[in-house]
Motif scaffolding. Structure first.
Motif, short mmCIF file in Angstrom:
data_model
loop_
_atom_site.label_atom_id
_atom_site.label_comp_id
_atom_site.label_asym_id
_atom_site.label_seq_id
_atom_site.Cartn_x
_atom_site.Cartn_y
_atom_site.Cartn_z
N TYR A 97 -1.51 3.45 8.55
CA TYR A 97 -2.70 2.91 9.20
C TYR A 97 -2.84 3.38 10.64
O TYR A 97 -1.84 3.56 11.35
N ASP B 256 -15.00 -2.72 4.85
CA ASP B 256 -14.27 -1.96 3.83
C ASP B 256 -13.16 -1.11 4.43
O ASP B 256 -12.31 -0.58 3.68
N HIS B 257 -13.16 -0.94 5.74
CA HIS B 257 -12.12 -0.15 6.39
C HIS B 257 -10.87 -0.97 6.68
O HIS B 257 -9.90 -0.45 7.22
N MET B 258 -10.91 -2.27 6.32
CA MET B 258 -9.77 -3.15 6.56
C MET B 258 -9.06 -3.48 5.25
O MET B 258 -9.71 -3.79 4.25
N ASP B 259 -7.76 -3.39 5.25
CA ASP B 259 -6.94 -3.84 4.13
C ASP B 259 -6.19 -5.10 4.56
O ASP B 259 -6.01 -5.35 5.76
N HIS C 50 0.82 -1.20 0.00
CA HIS C 50 0.00 0.00 0.00
C HIS C 50 0.86 1.26 0.00
O HIS C 50 0.57 2.22 0.71
N ARG D 93 -8.52 3.37 9.31
CA ARG D 93 -8.19 2.20 8.51
C ARG D 93 -7.35 1.22 9.33
O ARG D 93 -6.48 1.61 10.11
N GLN E 118 -4.23 7.09 7.34
CA GLN E 118 -5.62 7.31 6.97
C GLN E 118 -6.51 6.93 8.14
O GLN E 118 -6.49 5.79 8.60
N LEU F 210 -0.89 4.82 -0.31
CA LEU F 210 -1.79 5.36 0.70
C LEU F 210 -1.20 6.59 1.36
O LEU F 210 0.00 6.69 1.57
#
Length: 211
Positions: A75, A42-45, A9, A19, A16, A12
């Motif tokens: 993060y 959706d807030h997790m990568d 990432h 997240r 953010q 990014l």
């Protein structure tokens, strides 16, 4: 996406807000992505380290530490989706030192079944050989070839002669995987047991991150 997928990432923006990065073993990629999709997280990568690190568990802790430092600026929170995984407690100590949390349990067999349940059943199942969905798919790459059974099948008795059964911990209801798991048991000359676990403590642990 492959089971050993590694997501990065670099694009990014720093930190953010809100997240979460799930820093996971590649053997859990499919399961984590399924949970993310089903739950709308959706807030997790997800970023995965190669599952093959399990063949050299002494490399897991430094690999996780390096990845935490790499991704930390991007993060609000990093959560390590490894259990102890043969690190003899060093991964937990390193996570504490880095200020990140991780999944509880000695290994994925335990948290898939549920750590409390596994702690009880393992007292009478210490001669069981466990497979997950991932290991059924990757049986040759993670069992047959590393142990040399493809070249020297006579080694089977040396490696597996003291096991009394193969337990397939199924995360999904997939008849094809069940048949593959049964074939794995036949290769090892072990009685076969299928046990549907679903995602166990992995699901409840990740859900708590969203509370």
């Amino acid at each position: 996406m492959t089971d050993d997928a590694t997501l990065t990432h670099e694009g990014l923006a720093p930190s953010q807000k809100g997240r979460i990065l799930l820093l996971a073993c590649g053997a859990l990629a499919r399961e984590i992505l399924a949970l993310k999709s089903a739950s709308g997280w959706d807030h997790m990568d997800l970023a995965c380290l190669p599952a093959i690190l399990h063949n050299t568990p002494e490399k897991i802790t430094p690999a996780v530490a390096e990845a935490v430092e790499k991704h930390r600026p991007h993060y609000d929170q990093i959560f390590v989706v490894y259990a102890d995984c043969g690190t003899s407690g060093t991964l937990l100590e390193k996570c504490k030192e880095l200020g990140v949390s991780m999944v509880e349990g000695p290994h994925c067999y335990s948290f898939f079944e549920g750590n409390d349940v596994f702690a009880q059943t393992s007292e009478t199942e210490f001669t069981a050989f466990y497979l997950t969905d991932f290991l059924v798919r990757q049986f040759d790459a993670f069992v047959t070839k590393p142990l040399g059974l493809d070249r020297h099948p006579e080694l089977r008795e040396m490696y597996f002669g003291n096991y009394e059964k193969l337990v397939y911990q199924a995360q999904t209801d997939d008849p094809d995987l069940t048949e593959k798991a049964r074939a794995c048991a036949e290769k090892l000359a072990l009685p076969f047991e299928r046990r549907f676990t679903g995602y166990g403590d992995l699901a409840t642990t990740l859900a708590r991150l969203s509370d």
